[in-house]
Design an enzyme around this catalytic site. Structure first.
Site, short mmCIF file in Angstrom:
data_model
loop_
_atom_site.label_atom_id
_atom_site.label_comp_id
_atom_site.label_asym_id
_atom_site.label_seq_id
_atom_site.Cartn_x
_atom_site.Cartn_y
_atom_site.Cartn_z
N ALA A 1 45.29 9.39 -32.76
CA ALA A 1 46.68 9.84 -32.79
C ALA A 1 47.05 10.73 -31.62
O ALA A 1 48.21 10.84 -31.26
CB ALA A 1 46.96 10.60 -34.10
N CYS A 2 46.05 11.41 -31.01
CA CYS A 2 46.35 12.41 -30.00
C CYS A 2 45.39 12.26 -28.83
O CYS A 2 44.19 12.34 -29.01
CB CYS A 2 46.22 13.81 -30.59
SG CYS A 2 46.39 15.12 -29.37
N GLY A 3 45.95 12.05 -27.65
CA GLY A 3 45.09 11.80 -26.51
C GLY A 3 44.66 13.03 -25.76
O GLY A 3 43.83 12.94 -24.87
N SER B 1 41.54 11.66 -30.28
CA SER B 1 41.63 10.96 -31.55
C SER B 1 42.55 9.76 -31.38
O SER B 1 43.18 9.58 -30.35
CB SER B 1 42.17 11.88 -32.65
OG SER B 1 43.56 12.09 -32.46
N CYS C 1 43.93 16.10 -27.50
CA CYS C 1 43.36 17.07 -28.42
C CYS C 1 42.08 17.64 -27.81
O CYS C 1 41.27 16.91 -27.26
CB CYS C 1 43.02 16.40 -29.74
SG CYS C 1 44.44 15.67 -30.58
#
Length: 284
Positions: free
Chosen positions: A116-118, A114, A120
């Site tokens: 925000a989060c690489g 995502s 996930c």
């Protein structure tokens, strides 16, 4: 297809009740599906642009490839939007045999990234830590404090989309041939995902045959996370500098890997959390 920036209409409200309608510019965001030798591997929410670099950088970070030759072909021609038009949002990657074996070893660890989060979607915690084919070199004086403090502004000069939107991250890869000399820009990238900017910058360096990057500093416009330290290490980058704070996991991983982690680099002062030996004229 959504481009790197998108125009929209917005209404601005003031405390006294005034309302003003005006045009605004947003950072583009779309999914990129990456398939390896016909198998689904990753879906990355990214800002379109430099997608080839992104694929190279993400696969380097995931330990699938270690050199540009590990990718034989990338085909974007099969991505279709709901209306039947081509959207270039599917990357079919054909790997060299050894890279194909590494990809097969990651069966069951398909990745969703995502903005925000690489990491996930990594199915097991052991899938987060990866061994690098380009180890971080032994510490030596690499860059003087005054030069380190120049990096955020040098990166900002490479962020035209940020100037237009205010909502996009940046990463810059700088070679430091001399501790007191001017850093040399090797690659810069922008994206809504801070991890994507690093993948794009390192992916470009990989494509150009520049790895390992043992005399380079990676400057990012975000915080320094575990994930960004890991990505830097996969390319042999010995210094990660961030304008915001590092996480505790980032600092601990930096210590383990012998990587210099710098935070709060905003042009006047910075904090060094690990690897002080790489700061020329810094404390022992």
């Amino acid at each position: 297809m959504v481009r790197a920036t998108v125009r929209t209409r917005v209404h601005s409200f003031a405390a006294a009740g005034e309302v003003r309608a005006r045009a605004d510019v947003l950072a583009g965001e779309e999914p990129l599906e990456i398939r390896l030798d016909g198998e689904e591997f990753a879906v990355a929410m990214r800002t379109p642009g430099a997608d080839v670099d992104l694929v190279f950088g993400l696969l380097l970070a995931e330990g699938v490839i270690v050199a540009a030759a590990d990718i034989r072909e990338i085909d974007f021609s099969t991505g279709l939007a709901p209306d039947g038009s081509r959207d270039l949002n599917v990357a079919r990657v054909r790997l060299a045999p050894e890279a194909g074996l590494r990809a097969a070893a990651r069966t069951g660890r398909n990745v969703y990234t995502s903005s925000a989060c690489g990491i996930c979607g990594t199915n097991a915690i052991e899938g987060v830590a990866k061994a690098s084919a380009h180890p971080v070199p032994a510490a030596r004086p690499l860059l003087a404090p005054a030069r380190i403090l120049e990096l955020p502004e040098l990166l900002r000069a490479q962020q035209p989309a940020f100037e237009r939107t205010g909502g996009i991250h940046g990463a810059g890869l700088f070679r430091c041939p001399d501790p007191t000399g001017a850093p040399e820009l090797l690659a810069a990238a922008e994206d809504v995902g801070r991890h994507n900017t690093v993948d794009k910058a390192l992916g470009r360096a990989l494509r150009e045959g520049l790895l390992p990057l043992g005399d380079c500093v990676l400057q990012v416009s975000s915080r320094a996370s575990y994930e960004l330290v890991q990505k830097a290490s996969m390319a042999g980058v010995p210094v990660l500098s961030a304008v915001s704070a590092p996480s505790s996991a980032a600092v601990e991983l930096g210590r383990q890997l012998g990587l210099t982690v710098i935070g709060f680099n905003r042009g006047r002062t910075f904090n060094a959390y690990t690897g002080l030996e790489r700061i020329a004229a810094g404390p022992a």
